[in-house]
Design an enzyme around this catalytic site. Structure first.
Site, PDB file in Angstrom:
ATOM      1  N   HIS A 154     -14.057   3.677  13.538  1.00 20.64           N
ATOM      2  CA  HIS A 154     -14.064   5.242  12.892  1.00 20.64           C
ATOM      3  C   HIS A 154     -13.375   4.856  11.517  1.00 20.64           C
ATOM      4  CE1 HIS A 154      -9.523   4.803  14.263  1.00 20.64           C
ATOM      5  NE2 HIS A 154      -9.198   5.825  13.017  1.00 20.64           N
ATOM      6  N   GLY A 209     -15.992   5.925   9.867  1.00 14.82           N
ATOM      7  CA  GLY A 209     -16.674   8.020   9.618  1.00 14.82           C
ATOM      8  C   GLY A 209     -15.819   7.665   8.391  1.00 14.82           C
ATOM      9  N   HIS A 268     -11.205  -2.621  10.958  1.00 16.58           N
ATOM     10  CA  HIS A 268     -11.037  -1.132  10.246  1.00 16.58           C
ATOM     11  C   HIS A 268     -10.882  -2.352   8.813  1.00 16.58           C
ATOM     12  CE1 HIS A 268     -10.967   0.737  13.684  1.00 16.58           C
ATOM     13  NE2 HIS A 268      -9.172   0.605  13.768  1.00 16.58           N
ATOM     14  N   LYS A 311      -2.916  -5.908   4.550  1.00 12.19           N
ATOM     15  CA  LYS A 311      -1.510  -5.883   5.259  1.00 12.19           C
ATOM     16  C   LYS A 311      -1.608  -4.478   6.287  1.00 12.19           C
ATOM     17  CE  LYS A 311       2.030  -3.324   3.100  1.00 12.19           C
ATOM     18  NZ  LYS A 311       2.882  -3.430   2.288  1.00 12.19           N
ATOM     19  N   LEU A 366      -8.401  12.941  -8.433  1.00 16.57           N
ATOM     20  CA  LEU A 366      -9.168  13.548  -7.995  1.00 16.57           C
ATOM     21  C   LEU A 366      -7.800  13.650  -6.411  1.00 16.57           C
ATOM     22  CD1 LEU A 366     -10.816  15.858  -6.672  1.00 16.57           C
ATOM     23  CD2 LEU A 366     -12.761  13.199  -6.054  1.00 16.57           C
TER      24      LEU A 366
END
Length: 452
Positions: free
Chosen positions: A139, A142, A201, A290, A360
């Site tokens: 995920h 995404g 991830h 990490k 931003l």
């Protein structure tokens, strides 16, 4: 139509009531969605019978027939333990394949515990479904800022000359959670923080940061470039890792106090690894990765620290004997943002230097723009047949090759985690490793608010 399938004793009505509390929007929209949700109770596998999913297949076929669809497409999302993927996929193949349309299968991480078990799972599933039918979901691919990495890197001329070993001193990819296992320690203990977060991830984020420009935006061209990065990374050396496990502190109980965690467990809840991408662009640049639970804050971000400015004109204004370094930061969560930490002159008659942010902030810039959830975006990608943000089998093999020797060493007791208090910054051995890798903290007064 959305059909829930499990062993729990539910029906259509009770499923809808469980789901309702998680849905947002006007009541009529929620009711309309729930009217399309159904439940089928059944087993995942049963050695005493064939066509275990026969009833499920018949019910799905009934929905399609009642709607008169000419091309019936089916997606199966396996939110299940990986150990049952092969029999469940076999049951789907036996009793639930679409006759007039396509069938796709989404599988969740972790994809095995090491290279061998991952390949065993992949081999079992690939005998039943082609790679084009399989969607291995991560995920983090995404998330809005993750998907912005490709655009940011390859659509902005001013970044390209900086994005290499000549200008970048080190890269940090950081994941921090301020809470522990919260009663899920039994599951977490089987895997540990490296398998749960870093090997999938964070390694995917590293690939997007380090990869070369793909030939096109086609899924395979992008995944080919990610694969090249993974194949340039040597297996993690045991002297380039720091492990930790949280103990009790002012903010919470110890990992071992979780009743679902086995007594005396040495599973790491914190890990830092230093990886090197051995190619022309990145040789000599440490990638400091990490991840940890029960730390002092909630954060996931990528930080590229640039090298010192040559020929320093402002030696007299240095802080702690040196000028602060520039950093380019992509913060995925919380409060998504992209910003550059740069040195500027403080307003006034003097020549005092300070760090400021050219930033931003998504929550301000796009305040009125709805940003999709990661799973929402990825499920839509699956519907559209776009595999760009899903993990390919050869990527998975390369990722496990990097971490499997280290994981075996840890599992055998070769590396013990250092205890750190719940709610702290983590174990002290991680700070020492990061310092050896070449990271230099920017300790200006303004930086204290960004400390990590």
């Amino acid at each position: 139509v959305v059909v829930g399938y499990a062993r729990s004793d539910l029906d259509d009505t009770s499923l809808r009531e469980r789901v309702r509390e998680y849905l947002k929007g006007p009541a009529e929209s929620v009711d309309a969605f729930l009217s399309c949700c159904f439940y089928e109770r059944g087993a995942y596998e049963d050695p005493t019978r064939t066509n275990v999913f026969g009833a499920l297949g018949e019910r799905i076929g009934g929905f399609e027939a009642s709607r008169g669809v000419s091309a019936a497409h089916r997606i199966f999302y396996l939110a299940l333990p990986p150990s049952v993927y092969p029999p469940v996929c076999a049951n789907i193949k036996e009793g639930c394949m679409s006759v007039s349309g396509w069938t796709r299968v989404i599988v969740e991480k972790p994809f095995g515990r090491d290279l061998r078990s991952s390949e065993e799972l992949s081999s079992g599933i690939s005998e039943l479904f082609s790679e084009a039918q399989l969607y291995r979901i991560d995920h983090y691919l995404g998330k809005e800022l993750t998907q912005n990495l490709v655009v940011m890197r390859f659509a902005n001329r001013f970044l390209a000359p900086l994005w290499n070993r000549d200008n970048i001193s080190n890269v940090q990819i950081i994941f921090k959670e301020p809470f522990g296992t919260q009663g899920r320690g039994g599951y977490f203990d089987q895997y540990g923080i490296i398998r749960d977060i870093i090997q999938n991830h964070l390694l995917q984020l590293l690939c997007l940061v380090a990869m070369e420009k793909p030939c096109s935006l086609s899924p395979d061209d992008i995944r080919d470039e990610k694969l090249k990065v993974l194949r340039c990374i040597e297996p993690v050396s045991t002297d380039k890792v720091a492990l930790g496990q949280y103990t009790n502190g002012p903010d919470g109980p110890a990992y071992l106090d979780d009743p679902t965690v086995p007594a005396g467990s040495r599973a790491p809840t914190f890990a830092m690894t230093v990886l090197e991408v051995n190619n022309e662009r990145w040789e000599g640049v440490p990638f400091i990765v990490k991840a940890g639970k029960a730390l002092n804050e909630h954060k996931c971000e990528i930080r590229l620290q640039l090298k010192d400015v040559p020929g320093d004109l402002f030696a007299a204004q240095r802080v702690n004997g040196r000028q602060a370094r520039n950093e380019f930061v992509v913060r995925l969560q919380p409060d998504p943002a992209i910003y550059m930490k740069m040195t500027v002159k403080e307003p006034g008659l003097g020549m005092e230097l300070a760090q400021s942010e050219l930033e931003l902030l998504y929550t301000e810039k796009y305040e009125d723009t709805p940003i999709p959830e990661a799973y929402e975006r990825l499920i839509l990608d699956c519907i559209n047949g776009d595999q760009q943000h899903f993990v390919r089998r050869d990527e998975l093999v390369a990722a496990w090759t990097i971490f499997t020797p280290l994981l075996k060493y840890i599992d055998a007791g070769g590396l013990q985690p250092e205890l750190y208090p719940y709610g702290s910054r983590g174990p002290s051995n991680a700070d020492k490793l990061r310092e050896r890798a070449g990271y230099i903290p920017n300790l200006t007064a303004k930086d204290i608010t960004w400390a990590y």
